[in-house]
Each structure stands twice: as C-alpha cells, then as structure tokens.
Design a protein around this motif. Sequence first.
Motif, PDB file in Angstrom:
ATOM      1  N   ALA A  84       0.842  -1.196   0.000  1.00  0.00           N
ATOM      2  CA  ALA A  84       0.000   0.000   0.000  1.00  0.00           C
ATOM      3  C   ALA A  84       0.881   1.252   0.000  1.00  0.00           C
ATOM      4  O   ALA A  84       1.963   1.264   0.582  1.00  0.00           O
ATOM      5  CB  ALA A  84      -0.914  -0.003   1.219  1.00  0.00           C
ATOM      6  N   GLN A  85       0.421   2.302  -0.667  1.00  0.00           N
ATOM      7  CA  GLN A  85       1.171   3.552  -0.741  1.00  0.00           C
ATOM      8  C   GLN A  85       0.832   4.437   0.454  1.00  0.00           C
ATOM      9  O   GLN A  85      -0.283   4.405   0.992  1.00  0.00           O
ATOM     10  CB  GLN A  85       0.844   4.273  -2.044  1.00  0.00           C
ATOM     11  CG  GLN A  85       1.188   3.457  -3.287  1.00  0.00           C
ATOM     12  CD  GLN A  85       2.646   3.065  -3.322  1.00  0.00           C
ATOM     13  OE1 GLN A  85       3.534   3.906  -3.248  1.00  0.00           O
ATOM     14  NE2 GLN A  85       2.898   1.772  -3.413  1.00  0.00           N
ATOM     15  N   PRO A  86       1.796   5.278   0.909  1.00  0.00           N
ATOM     16  CA  PRO A  86       1.579   6.040   2.146  1.00  0.00           C
ATOM     17  C   PRO A  86       0.592   7.194   2.007  1.00  0.00           C
ATOM     18  O   PRO A  86       0.082   7.692   3.004  1.00  0.00           O
ATOM     19  CB  PRO A  86       2.986   6.582   2.448  1.00  0.00           C
ATOM     20  CG  PRO A  86       3.685   6.605   1.128  1.00  0.00           C
ATOM     21  CD  PRO A  86       3.147   5.436   0.367  1.00  0.00           C
ATOM     22  N   GLY A  87       0.323   7.663   0.806  1.00  0.00           N
ATOM     23  CA  GLY A  87      -0.582   8.786   0.642  1.00  0.00           C
ATOM     24  C   GLY A  87       0.158  10.114   0.655  1.00  0.00           C
ATOM     25  O   GLY A  87       1.334  10.198   1.017  1.00  0.00           O
ATOM     26  N   LYS A  88      -0.549  11.211   0.290  1.00  0.00           N
ATOM     27  CA  LYS A  88       0.041  12.545   0.232  1.00  0.00           C
ATOM     28  C   LYS A  88      -0.542  13.405   1.345  1.00  0.00           C
ATOM     29  O   LYS A  88      -1.757  13.602   1.419  1.00  0.00           O
ATOM     30  CB  LYS A  88      -0.255  13.176  -1.132  1.00  0.00           C
ATOM     31  CG  LYS A  88       0.430  14.510  -1.331  1.00  0.00           C
ATOM     32  CD  LYS A  88       0.160  15.040  -2.733  1.00  0.00           C
ATOM     33  CE  LYS A  88       0.872  16.378  -2.970  1.00  0.00           C
ATOM     34  NZ  LYS A  88       0.607  16.891  -4.330  1.00  0.00           N
ATOM     35  N   PRO A  89       0.321  13.940   2.240  1.00  0.00           N
ATOM     36  CA  PRO A  89      -0.195  14.748   3.364  1.00  0.00           C
ATOM     37  C   PRO A  89      -0.930  15.994   2.872  1.00  0.00           C
ATOM     38  O   PRO A  89      -0.638  16.531   1.794  1.00  0.00           O
ATOM     39  CB  PRO A  89       1.065  15.123   4.148  1.00  0.00           C
ATOM     40  CG  PRO A  89       2.109  14.150   3.710  1.00  0.00           C
ATOM     41  CD  PRO A  89       1.784  13.796   2.291  1.00  0.00           C
ATOM     42  N   GLY A  90      -1.859  16.461   3.690  1.00  0.00           N
ATOM     43  CA  GLY A  90      -2.556  17.708   3.405  1.00  0.00           C
ATOM     44  C   GLY A  90      -1.998  18.838   4.265  1.00  0.00           C
ATOM     45  O   GLY A  90      -1.057  18.653   5.036  1.00  0.00           O
ATOM     46  N   THR A  91      -2.604  20.036   4.154  1.00  0.00           N
ATOM     47  CA  THR A  91      -2.185  21.199   4.940  1.00  0.00           C
ATOM     48  C   THR A  91      -3.422  21.914   5.446  1.00  0.00           C
ATOM     49  O   THR A  91      -4.341  22.227   4.678  1.00  0.00           O
ATOM     50  CB  THR A  91      -1.335  22.162   4.089  1.00  0.00           C
ATOM     51  OG1 THR A  91      -0.246  21.452   3.507  1.00  0.00           O
ATOM     52  CG2 THR A  91      -0.777  23.287   4.955  1.00  0.00           C
ATOM     53  N   SER A  92      -3.451  22.188   6.766  1.00  0.00           N
ATOM     54  CA  SER A  92      -4.580  22.916   7.348  1.00  0.00           C
ATOM     55  C   SER A  92      -4.459  24.391   7.021  1.00  0.00           C
ATOM     56  O   SER A  92      -3.419  24.872   6.548  1.00  0.00           O
ATOM     57  CB  SER A  92      -4.603  22.714   8.864  1.00  0.00           C
ATOM     58  OG  SER A  92      -3.526  23.428   9.466  1.00  0.00           O
TER      59      SER A  92
END
Length: 538
Positions: free
Chosen positions: A200-208
């Motif tokens: 599984a891929q870790p994903g891309k973080p978001g920003t608040s």
Amino acid sequence: MKNPLEQFFAVEDRADGVYLKVSRLERDSTDINVVCRVLEQSTIMNLDLIRIKDVIQRARGAFEKIGPLFECFDTDLEKYLQLSITPQSAAIRINSACIAAGKIPNEKMLRYYLNRNKVIFGVDYQKICEALNQNNFDKKNEIATWVAPKKGGDARIDLKIDLGKDVRPQVRENGSVDYREIHTFISIASGNVIAEKIPAQPGKPGTSVTGEPIAAEPGNDVSFPGGRNTEISQDGRYLIASKTGILFQEGGLFHLKELLQIESDVNFSVGNIKYSGDVLISGNVFPGFTVEADGNVHIKGELEASRVISRNGHVIIEKGIIGKNNTSVSGKCGIQVGFAQDAHLVTDGALVVEKFLMHCECVCKSLEISGANSAVVGCRIDAEVQMVIRNVGNEQDSSSRLHLFDKTKLAIAEKIKELEALESKLETELEPIQKQLRTKAALVKRAAGEEISERIRDEVKKWVDAYNTITNKIKYVKQKQEELGVELKKPVNNPGSIKIMGNVFPGTEIDLYGLKMVTDQVLVNKSFHLKENSILIQ
C-alpha cells in the motif's frame, strides 16, 4: 505608537519611511532573535523583517531605510471581527456596528488579522475583498480552505502465474477438483513464486489553514490469498509454493494440489501429461498418449499402446496393458499391473502382475505373478533377485526366457562392451596414421645420405605424435578391459532363485547369472537356484 525598535537602536521616522542605524557594538551586544520576536508581537502591519535583519547584520553605523512608515493595526477593531477556524477552513464575520464606530476594516487590516491568528494557508484574497463589501457584513464568509490529504493507493496482489480460462479447474462441493474440461495443467515447483504483493502507498499529506501538515491515510492493506501448500516469504512480499503441485483457486485462495487427478480418460480432450508430482487417472490411457511424472502414476483403467514414465515413484495400472507398437512402462520404484501384453516394462523395484504377462520384455529387481491361473507366456524377463511365478508357457507357446542377472557384473560387462567399441574405433583411426608413416618412411629412405627438408621433418614428427597418442589410448583401453575381465571372473555369491508354483512347459530357458538350461519336459512346482556353479532344481 512608539516604535518598538527604539529600545534597541537609533530610529528615525522620515517623510519617505523609517530609517534605522546600527553600530557593530550594538549588533554584537544585541540578540537579533529577541528583536524579531518583539517586532512580531507588535501590531505593525507592514514589517519587512528581512530588510531589518539585513541592516542589523551589516551594522554600517549609518541610517538606512527599512521600509515605509509603520502602519499599526487598531486592536479595537477586533471586537467587530469574529473568526472561526477549523483545520479544513476559516471563516470571518464582520459586525456592521463597525460602521457606526468608524472602525471599518480594509483588506490590509484583514490580512494582518488573519496572519496574527495563524490563518496562513489556502487564503483566498478575492473572498477577503468580498467579505469587506458592506452587503456581506454580519454574514459568515469563508476566506481560507485547506488542502485535503490524499489517501494512498491500496495494496494489490500481482499474480505471477497465468491462470487462463483453460487452466481453472472446477472445484466440487467436496473439495475435489474436476480437470475434465481443461487442456493445460499449471504445475508449480516447490519454491516458485505464485504472486507478489505490491505494498500500500503512504498517501500525500494535506495542509490545514493554519499551515500545519495533516497526515494522509495509507492505502488499505490486502492479505495474501494463500491456501494449502503455500507460504509467505519472510519479507511478506511473495506467496511461494511450499510443495510441488497443481495450482488452482478455491474460495478466493490459491492452493497447490500435490495429486494431479484426471477424472476422465487421457485422450485428445486432455492431451499428454507431464507433471512433477503424483498423477491419478480415473479412466484409460488412449493409444499414442504419454503420461510422465516425477511421482507415482496410478491408472484405474487400461493402458493401450502408450507410454507411462514414473521417474521417482511407482506405476499402478489396475486393469492392465494392451500393447502394440512402442508400448512401454517405466517405474523407478516398482510396477503393479493387472495384466500386460506386448509391452516393455522396466523398474528398479518389484514387478507385480495379477493375471498374465504375454509377449513382454521385462527388467526388474524381482517379479511376482502368483495369482490363481496366472502365467508368463512368450516373455523375456530379466530380474536381479527373484522370480515367483504360477505358470510359465502353455502348449502353444513355451518360448519364455527367465534370466537372473548380477547387476554389478552386468554393469561391468556393459563397460567392457563400451571399451571394445572404443578400441575398435581407435584401431580404425590408427590405420590412416600408419599408412602416412609408411609413406614418410619411404621418402626418408630414398633420401639416404641427403639432408631431409624441414617440412618433411615436421610432417614426420606430426604423424609420429599422432601415432603415439592413439597407441597409448589403445594400450590404456586394453588395460582397462583386462582389469574389468578379472573383476568379471571373480566368484560372486548369487542367492537369487526362480520359483515356479505351477507348470513349466518344455522349451523354457532358465538363465541363472550366466548358467543356462532349457526345460525338455513339463515340470511342476519347481525352484531353480545356483549351487556349486550348477543349476539346482528342487
């Protein structure tokens, strides 16, 4: 408002902006981080901190412009501003009472206010302008939005074996597998990779909206669809066959079936079989087909004009063999048949026959064909240890040859034959060399008293070397033949026997380790074995 820089350095407000003078002594005695912290806590909206730091660090000792005159935020304005913040968004409500109080904010004020409250990411300045429209006062205006994290890709299973339509056996309710409709069998060797897990891929973080990172949810993991006789590699990445077998899918899982089970005849709908495990055939093997296996081969029906090979196991043919053309059965560990006719049977183990052997050639360690009314007719049988037979021959055919052989001496005899063939080949190769030497010798003789040319010397040497090489090989081969001949003549204790429980018809040849006899009358219930270099009949 007093300029906060005055507590550290000399400052002048001039018509065109603010000027700052810093000496080297002041620079070295002042913590620039403290200066920046004081400035950030002030309400100055148009600070150029980069320019101020640059002037402080250079410390030229003269006034330098650090920006326009300072504009300060009116903190009384805050009571007319209502800011709601979540990680996903920020919204502002401007109370219309600010109009009557003469405290109407502008865009610069709102930007400073948002920054002061740490709303620094995803700000939409167009929406700030819209919020300053008096028609939007007393309304909630969204002016910043986050960047949502992106979930990672799910893990997946990458199958390394092509399970096409023709190789998907039908699984019955009882768990057995129906191979009648398939034309190709996917045989997997132990240790081979069946499938690979792509993690599984870790994903891309978001920003608040406050600039803080928001962790992304990784993709969903997936379990290996491993079933019977499979295992997962230590790194968790591969599904591996733990045993050799046939690959099939059942209940979403991959299994390896060690036994290849053919529920029908072996014919054109199935084709030739070549398998690394055990094979069970419920029907017959039709003419012209071949069954090869590393393990056992069990045929419940008949074998007709076909080939069966078990490299490391037993062969069982329940009904029997109807031979023609090149019918052969080879079972490393043993062969068991109901009957056999016109076939070639070879095993290093026991050959067990229920009914009869007719016009067959057999090589085995031992033979047992002792069932009621069973018989050997018109066969050549070579056994290493023992034969137990009910009847040999009949009134119409008594041409059987029963031979007990010494495996070690047989191997020596075969080696002597090979050496004899090699000697004959070397002798053939020697003839033209000898002819060339005779020719060269004649040339040398005619040149007696004269100097022989270098070319003739080289040619003579070449043929002499070739002659010596071949004759040395012949000498070595003859020496080995003599050694093996001595070994072949050594007396050996051969305790094997041939036991005939019924009739032995006249004309049957008995060969015990090279000593031969031919029966000239019907013998009943006799045993043949060696004693003092002669055949003893009891």
